[in-house]
Write a protein that holds these residues in place. Structure first.
Motif, PDB file in Angstrom:
ATOM      1  N   GLN A   1       0.913  -1.301  -0.438  1.00  0.00           N
ATOM      2  CA  GLN A   1      -0.313   0.063   0.210  1.00  0.00           C
ATOM      3  C   GLN A   1       1.289   1.447   0.121  1.00  0.00           C
ATOM      4  OE1 GLN A   1      -3.552   0.164  -0.291  1.00  0.00           O
ATOM      5  NE2 GLN A   1      -3.411  -2.427  -0.446  1.00  0.00           N
ATOM      6  N   ARG A   2       2.210   1.301  -0.309  1.00  0.00           N
ATOM      7  CA  ARG A   2       3.184   2.686   0.100  1.00  0.00           C
ATOM      8  C   ARG A   2       3.004   3.266  -1.697  1.00  0.00           C
ATOM      9  NH1 ARG A   2       7.140  -1.580   1.602  1.00  0.00           N
ATOM     10  NH2 ARG A   2       7.513  -1.456   3.816  1.00  0.00           N
ATOM     11  N   ARG A   3       3.139   4.286  -1.764  1.00  0.00           N
ATOM     12  CA  ARG A   3       2.159   4.829  -2.512  1.00  0.00           C
ATOM     13  C   ARG A   3       3.405   5.433  -3.849  1.00  0.00           C
ATOM     14  NH1 ARG A   3       2.358  10.507  -2.097  1.00  0.00           N
ATOM     15  NH2 ARG A   3      -0.073  10.661  -3.535  1.00  0.00           N
ATOM     16  N   ASN A   4       4.929   5.402  -2.859  1.00  0.00           N
ATOM     17  CA  ASN A   4       5.844   5.706  -3.363  1.00  0.00           C
ATOM     18  C   ASN A   4       7.322   4.001  -4.141  1.00  0.00           C
ATOM     19  OD1 ASN A   4       5.536   8.770  -3.082  1.00  0.00           O
ATOM     20  ND2 ASN A   4       6.321   7.657  -0.709  1.00  0.00           N
TER      21      ASN A   4
ATOM     22  N   ASN B   1       7.950   5.043   4.202  1.00  0.00           N
ATOM     23  CA  ASN B   1       6.488   5.188   2.645  1.00  0.00           C
ATOM     24  C   ASN B   1       6.721   4.401   1.625  1.00  0.00           C
ATOM     25  OD1 ASN B   1       7.886   7.143   2.164  1.00  0.00           O
ATOM     26  ND2 ASN B   1       7.427   8.414   2.810  1.00  0.00           N
TER      27      ASN B   1
ATOM     28  N   ARG C   1       0.720   2.251 -10.511  1.00  0.00           N
ATOM     29  CA  ARG C   1       1.268   1.823  -9.178  1.00  0.00           C
ATOM     30  C   ARG C   1       1.392   2.950  -8.190  1.00  0.00           C
ATOM     31  NH1 ARG C   1       2.926  -3.667  -7.229  1.00  0.00           N
ATOM     32  NH2 ARG C   1       1.100  -4.181  -9.341  1.00  0.00           N
ATOM     33  N   TYR C   2       2.354   3.434  -8.407  1.00  0.00           N
ATOM     34  CA  TYR C   2       2.673   4.028  -7.494  1.00  0.00           C
ATOM     35  C   TYR C   2       3.026   6.317  -7.914  1.00  0.00           C
ATOM     36  CZ  TYR C   2       5.229   0.232  -5.768  1.00  0.00           C
ATOM     37  OH  TYR C   2       5.041  -1.191  -4.896  1.00  0.00           O
ATOM     38  N   ALA C   3       2.931   6.900  -7.197  1.00  0.00           N
ATOM     39  CA  ALA C   3       2.936   8.143  -7.331  1.00  0.00           C
ATOM     40  C   ALA C   3       4.235   8.947  -6.914  1.00  0.00           C
ATOM     41  CB  ALA C   3       1.909   9.010  -5.356  1.00  0.00           C
TER      42      ALA C   3
END
Length: 210
Positions: free
Chosen positions: A3-6, A28, A74-76
């Motif tokens: 669930q990490r965004r980076n 994170n 998937r990632y920001a």
């Protein structure tokens, strides 16, 4: 699924400093280790993603993400550090947090004052959380997803990465003057002389023939 965004994507050799980025479990970011050393599978047990592949940093990372577009979806935010940057987990977390809080398209962590460096303007200025700039070095850029999609085709256009750091801000000019910054609140230490890392030695490339 994480669930990490980076996501951190590092081309790592046998002397890579990236294990220090992972010492604290409270992070994170996930990490993709693209390993170019001589011990197949090294670092695989501590990375969310891993591959063994020879070659220079930017062409390989460009090919990797073009082959796995689901990672971009998937990632920001995405960090592409050299493997000789020394940082704690907290520093990397803070770097990503600042990039998101200020909605930066393109950024990088400042370099500590005891770092090997090329550009003095990238050394940490402790008076600031960050400084807006029109230059980000290929040593460790951070992209948000939209900026990465714009700049990704350039990754395979330069063997050593030379020139990309001048190209990227222009490609992202429509994001505005406050979309590109050096993050002083999250400094990292560049621990080896510029152009003297394992990747250059393993490929027979020097700074002079970039």
């Amino acid at each position: 699924m994480s669930q990490r965004r980076n996501l951190v994507l590092v081309r790592a050799g046998d002397q890579s400093t990236h294990p220090g980025w992972l010492e604290d479990e409270d992070r994170n970011f996930d990490i993709f280790v693209s390993y170019f050393g001589k011990q197949a599978g090294r670092y695989a047990d501590t990375a969310e993603y891993h591959e063994d592949r020879k070659g220079m940093k930017w062409p390989i990372l460009g090919e990797l993400l073009q082959a796995h577009p689901e990672l971009v979806d998937r990632y920001a935010y995405f960090w592409f550090p050299d493997d000789d940057l020394v940082a704690s987990t907290d520093t990397v977390n803070r770097m990503f947090d600042h990039a998101a809080a200020f909605q930066l398209a393109l950024s990088q962590p400042a370099l500590t004052r005891d770092s090997y460096f090329t550009w003095p303007l990238l050394l940490q200025d402790a008076r600031y959380a960050l400084r807006f700039t029109r230059f980000i070095e290929v040593m460790g850029p951070v992209f948000d997803r939209a900026a990465l999609r714009v700049c990704l085709p350039t990754f395979t256009e330069s063997t050593s990465g030379w020139g990309l750091d001048s190209l990227w801000p222009g490609l992202l000019a429509d994001r505005g003057e406050e979309a590109t910054a050096t993050i002083d609140a999250a400094p990292v230490r560049h621990s080896r002389p510029v152009g003297g890392g394992e990747l250059y030695k393993n490929t027979g490339m020097s700074v002079a023939n970039q």
